[in-house]
Design a protein around this motif. Structure first.
Motif, PDB file in Angstrom:
ATOM      1  N   ASP A  32       0.829  -1.204   0.000  1.00 33.94           N
ATOM      2  CA  ASP A  32       0.000   0.000   0.000  1.00 33.94           C
ATOM      3  C   ASP A  32       0.866   1.257   0.000  1.00 33.94           C
ATOM      4  O   ASP A  32       0.535   2.259  -0.652  1.00 33.94           O
ATOM      5  N   THR A  33       1.989   1.193   0.720  1.00 33.75           N
ATOM      6  CA  THR A  33       2.924   2.320   0.725  1.00 33.75           C
ATOM      7  C   THR A  33       3.471   2.570  -0.677  1.00 33.75           C
ATOM      8  O   THR A  33       3.573   3.718  -1.127  1.00 33.75           O
ATOM      9  N   LEU A  34       3.810   1.496  -1.377  1.00 32.04           N
ATOM     10  CA  LEU A  34       4.306   1.630  -2.749  1.00 32.04           C
ATOM     11  C   LEU A  34       3.226   2.221  -3.655  1.00 32.04           C
ATOM     12  O   LEU A  34       3.499   3.084  -4.495  1.00 32.04           O
ATOM     13  N   TRP A  35       2.009   1.736  -3.506  1.00 34.07           N
ATOM     14  CA  TRP A  35       0.879   2.228  -4.314  1.00 34.07           C
ATOM     15  C   TRP A  35       0.682   3.732  -4.105  1.00 34.07           C
ATOM     16  O   TRP A  35       0.542   4.507  -5.062  1.00 34.07           O
ATOM     17  N   GLN A  36       0.690   4.155  -2.839  1.00 39.41           N
ATOM     18  CA  GLN A  36       0.479   5.561  -2.519  1.00 39.41           C
ATOM     19  C   GLN A  36       1.634   6.438  -2.994  1.00 39.41           C
ATOM     20  O   GLN A  36       1.448   7.632  -3.288  1.00 39.41           O
ATOM     21  N   SER A  37       2.829   5.846  -3.112  1.00 40.69           N
ATOM     22  CA  SER A  37       3.983   6.633  -3.570  1.00 40.69           C
ATOM     23  C   SER A  37       3.872   7.024  -5.034  1.00 40.69           C
ATOM     24  O   SER A  37       4.610   7.903  -5.512  1.00 40.69           O
ATOM     25  N   LEU A  38       2.944   6.399  -5.741  1.00 44.38           N
ATOM     26  CA  LEU A  38       2.793   6.663  -7.172  1.00 44.38           C
ATOM     27  C   LEU A  38       1.794   7.776  -7.466  1.00 44.38           C
ATOM     28  O   LEU A  38       1.503   8.054  -8.628  1.00 44.38           O
ATOM     29  N   GLY A  39       1.258   8.400  -6.417  1.00 45.48           N
ATOM     30  CA  GLY A  39       0.332   9.510  -6.617  1.00 45.48           C
ATOM     31  C   GLY A  39      -1.092   9.109  -6.285  1.00 45.48           C
ATOM     32  O   GLY A  39      -1.335   8.290  -5.393  1.00 45.48           O
ATOM     33  N   SER A  40      -2.044   9.686  -6.998  1.00 43.24           N
ATOM     34  CA  SER A  40      -3.445   9.346  -6.792  1.00 43.24           C
ATOM     35  C   SER A  40      -3.700   7.905  -7.211  1.00 43.24           C
ATOM     36  O   SER A  40      -2.862   7.272  -7.867  1.00 43.24           O
ATOM     37  N   SER A  41      -4.855   7.383  -6.853  1.00 44.14           N
ATOM     38  CA  SER A  41      -5.186   6.011  -7.237  1.00 44.14           C
ATOM     39  C   SER A  41      -5.173   5.848  -8.756  1.00 44.14           C
ATOM     40  O   SER A  41      -4.710   4.826  -9.265  1.00 44.14           O
ATOM     41  N   GLN A  42      -5.668   6.856  -9.458  1.00 44.40           N
ATOM     42  CA  GLN A  42      -5.667   6.790 -10.925  1.00 44.40           C
ATOM     43  C   GLN A  42      -4.237   6.800 -11.470  1.00 44.40           C
ATOM     44  O   GLN A  42      -3.911   6.044 -12.390  1.00 44.40           O
ATOM     45  N   ALA A  58      -1.538   5.826  -9.862  1.00 48.41           N
ATOM     46  CA  ALA A  58      -0.890   4.575  -9.484  1.00 48.41           C
ATOM     47  C   ALA A  58      -1.288   3.451 -10.434  1.00 48.41           C
ATOM     48  O   ALA A  58      -0.441   2.662 -10.884  1.00 48.41           O
ATOM     49  N   ALA A  59      -2.578   3.373 -10.738  1.00 48.79           N
ATOM     50  CA  ALA A  59      -3.051   2.330 -11.649  1.00 48.79           C
ATOM     51  C   ALA A  59      -2.391   2.460 -13.016  1.00 48.79           C
ATOM     52  O   ALA A  59      -1.957   1.464 -13.612  1.00 48.79           O
ATOM     53  N   THR A  95      -5.700  -4.631 -17.328  1.00 38.30           N
ATOM     54  CA  THR A  95      -5.956  -3.307 -16.779  1.00 38.30           C
ATOM     55  C   THR A  95      -5.955  -3.388 -15.258  1.00 38.30           C
ATOM     56  O   THR A  95      -6.374  -4.386 -14.669  1.00 38.30           O
ATOM     57  N   VAL A  96      -5.475  -2.337 -14.627  1.00 34.48           N
ATOM     58  CA  VAL A  96      -5.379  -2.274 -13.171  1.00 34.48           C
ATOM     59  C   VAL A  96      -6.433  -1.296 -12.668  1.00 34.48           C
ATOM     60  O   VAL A  96      -6.428  -0.124 -13.042  1.00 34.48           O
ATOM     61  N   PRO A  97      -7.355  -1.742 -11.827  1.00 36.02           N
ATOM     62  CA  PRO A  97      -8.386  -0.828 -11.319  1.00 36.02           C
ATOM     63  C   PRO A  97      -7.787   0.213 -10.387  1.00 36.02           C
ATOM     64  O   PRO A  97      -6.839  -0.066  -9.643  1.00 36.02           O
ATOM     65  N   SER A  98      -8.332   1.393 -10.427  1.00 35.87           N
ATOM     66  CA  SER A  98      -7.862   2.448  -9.530  1.00 35.87           C
ATOM     67  C   SER A  98      -8.627   2.453  -8.210  1.00 35.87           C
ATOM     68  O   SER A  98      -8.127   2.947  -7.200  1.00 35.87           O
ATOM     69  N   ALA A  99      -9.829   1.896  -8.210  1.00 33.35           N
ATOM     70  CA  ALA A  99     -10.643   1.822  -6.996  1.00 33.35           C
ATOM     71  C   ALA A  99     -10.789   0.366  -6.571  1.00 33.35           C
ATOM     72  O   ALA A  99     -10.741  -0.549  -7.398  1.00 33.35           O
ATOM     73  N   LYS A 100     -10.969   0.150  -5.297  1.00 30.74           N
ATOM     74  CA  LYS A 100     -11.115  -1.203  -4.763  1.00 30.74           C
ATOM     75  C   LYS A 100     -12.461  -1.802  -5.185  1.00 30.74           C
ATOM     76  O   LYS A 100     -13.509  -1.260  -4.836  1.00 30.74           O
ATOM     77  N   PRO A 101     -12.428  -2.927  -5.932  1.00 29.25           N
ATOM     78  CA  PRO A 101     -13.690  -3.604  -6.246  1.00 29.25           C
ATOM     79  C   PRO A 101     -14.355  -4.170  -4.995  1.00 29.25           C
ATOM     80  O   PRO A 101     -15.568  -4.313  -4.934  1.00 29.25           O
ATOM     81  N   ARG A 102     -13.521  -4.488  -3.998  1.00 31.38           N
ATOM     82  CA  ARG A 102     -13.980  -4.965  -2.693  1.00 31.38           C
ATOM     83  C   ARG A 102     -13.271  -4.164  -1.615  1.00 31.38           C
ATOM     84  O   ARG A 102     -12.068  -3.911  -1.711  1.00 31.38           O
ATOM     85  N   ASP A 111     -12.286  -4.897   1.259  1.00 26.90           N
ATOM     86  CA  ASP A 111     -11.318  -5.609   2.090  1.00 26.90           C
ATOM     87  C   ASP A 111     -10.050  -6.015   1.356  1.00 26.90           C
ATOM     88  O   ASP A 111      -9.197  -6.704   1.926  1.00 26.90           O
ATOM     89  N   VAL A 112      -9.913  -5.630   0.097  1.00 29.19           N
ATOM     90  CA  VAL A 112      -8.728  -6.028  -0.684  1.00 29.19           C
ATOM     91  C   VAL A 112      -8.179  -4.826  -1.440  1.00 29.19           C
ATOM     92  O   VAL A 112      -8.867  -3.821  -1.618  1.00 29.19           O
ATOM     93  N   SER A 113      -6.932  -4.941  -1.881  1.00 31.92           N
ATOM     94  CA  SER A 113      -6.307  -3.859  -2.636  1.00 31.92           C
ATOM     95  C   SER A 113      -6.884  -3.770  -4.042  1.00 31.92           C
ATOM     96  O   SER A 113      -7.376  -4.763  -4.584  1.00 31.92           O
ATOM     97  N   ALA A 114      -6.791  -2.602  -4.613  1.00 29.94           N
ATOM     98  CA  ALA A 114      -7.264  -2.422  -5.986  1.00 29.94           C
ATOM     99  C   ALA A 114      -6.392  -3.202  -6.963  1.00 29.94           C
ATOM    100  O   ALA A 114      -6.896  -3.957  -7.803  1.00 29.94           O
ATOM    101  N   PHE A 115      -5.062  -3.057  -6.839  1.00 30.52           N
ATOM    102  CA  PHE A 115      -4.159  -3.708  -7.790  1.00 30.52           C
ATOM    103  C   PHE A 115      -4.248  -5.220  -7.697  1.00 30.52           C
ATOM    104  O   PHE A 115      -4.112  -5.928  -8.689  1.00 30.52           O
ATOM    105  N   GLY A 116      -4.488  -5.754  -6.500  1.00 31.31           N
ATOM    106  CA  GLY A 116      -4.578  -7.200  -6.331  1.00 31.31           C
ATOM    107  C   GLY A 116      -5.786  -7.817  -6.994  1.00 31.31           C
ATOM    108  O   GLY A 116      -5.809  -9.020  -7.252  1.00 31.31           O
ATOM    109  N   GLN A 117      -6.797  -6.997  -7.283  1.00 31.15           N
ATOM    110  CA  GLN A 117      -8.001  -7.501  -7.933  1.00 31.15           C
ATOM    111  C   GLN A 117      -7.968  -7.331  -9.446  1.00 31.15           C
ATOM    112  O   GLN A 117      -8.956  -7.627 -10.129  1.00 31.15           O
TER     113      GLN A 117
END
Length: 295
Positions: free
Chosen positions: A137-147, A149-150, A166-173, A175-181
């Protein structure tokens, strides 16, 4: 098929299937290899490529071994193999795509280390070697906004030859990370893996993939010198998907492997055990698989 001819086929299977595949197609109608092998329900497997579907019934090959293993497995499984620096792959099984889970931490970490912001080095080590979600999550946030980062993670995938994921910018769930889904097909994952050593500024990430913590060294972790990353997690009903991808050394170079298992039991332990067995199967057929290197 005579014993000598069968032995020659097994020895050349990796080069034909992984390097070009054309000899298999050309020989299908030739006089030299026109004899049909004995039919066997447990030695038939489909080896799929982007261009064609081949049915192999040669006892003792990786394709036959995979089919026999899957016939006794309760669940779905898939595997894709490709030489590093190559352009042809072979795939097996009936599982083809699903959530990336923590395997997406590899392109995420590449993107974050290239950006080089504060704390990314420590976070990268924890995210890969321990699969630490907070570090990722720290790495994800280091890339800027969710959009942003994706898009940054997608850019690494595109650089690695994956033109579809494609990598979602928002969490589909929640309880899980956006990139992991992100839905990551085995074919796209193994293609990315086969190019990962050839990309700029990936050396540190690949080195970390060889330092996976002991309790996560199942599956590809059984290979000496393997560089890999696992990913696992439950769907909304609690049924686990367990997957891995990485690089395995062979006599002729490295091969990229991606495989996944979704056991009927839904248990993580059953998925982990299945990947252990698949890794053992691959180890028994390494002489069939042609490795490669970056050009």
């Amino acid at each position: 098929m005579s014993t000598d001819r069968s032995r020659r086929f097994r020895k050349g299977f990796g080069a034909a299937a992984l390097a070009a595949l054309l000899p298999l197609t050309a020989c299908a109608g030739s006089d030299a290899d026109s004899a049909s092998p004995p039919p066997s329900s447990i030695t038939q497997a489909a080896a799929h490529t982007d261009q064609q579907h081949l049915s192999l019934t040669i006892p003792g090959t990786l394709a036959a071994g995979f089919a026999e293993w899957q016939a006794g497995m309760r669940g779905r499984a898939g595997m894709a193999v490709m030489p590093v620096g190559g352009d042809k792959m072979v795939t097996f099984g009936d599982w083809t795509t699903g959530p990336a889970w923590s395997t997406m931490k590899i392109p995420l970490t590449v993107a974050a280390l290239r950006r080089g912001t504060v704390n990314t080095t420590y976070a990268a080590t924890a995210a890969i070697t321990q699969s630490d979600n907070a570090a990722a999550d720290t790495l994800w946030q280091s890339l800027g906004s969710s959009q942003e980062a994706a898009k940054a993670v997608e850019a690494v995938l595109r650089e690695g030859g994956d033109t579809k994921t494609t990598v979602p910018s928002a969490k589909p769930r929640a309880d899980v990370s956006a990139f992991g889904q992100a839905d990551w097909a085995l074919t796209e994952q193994v293609r990315f893996a086969s190019r990962l050593p050839c990309l700029s500024q990936t050396g540190n990430v690949i080195s970390l993939m060889e330092q996976i913590t002991p309790n996560q060294r199942w599956g590809l972790g059984a290979f000496t010198g393997a560089e890999f990353k696992g990913g696992w997690g439950p769907d909304a009903s609690g049924q686990y998907l367990v997957r891995q991808f990485g690089l395995v050394p062979t006599a002729g170079g490295q091969i990229a492997i991606a495989f996944a298992v979704q056991p009927d039991s839904g248990a993580f332990s059953d998925g982990m055990t299945a990947l252990d067995k698949l890794a053992t199967l691959v180890s028994q057929h390494l002489d069939e698989l042609s490795g490669g290197a970056c050009s």
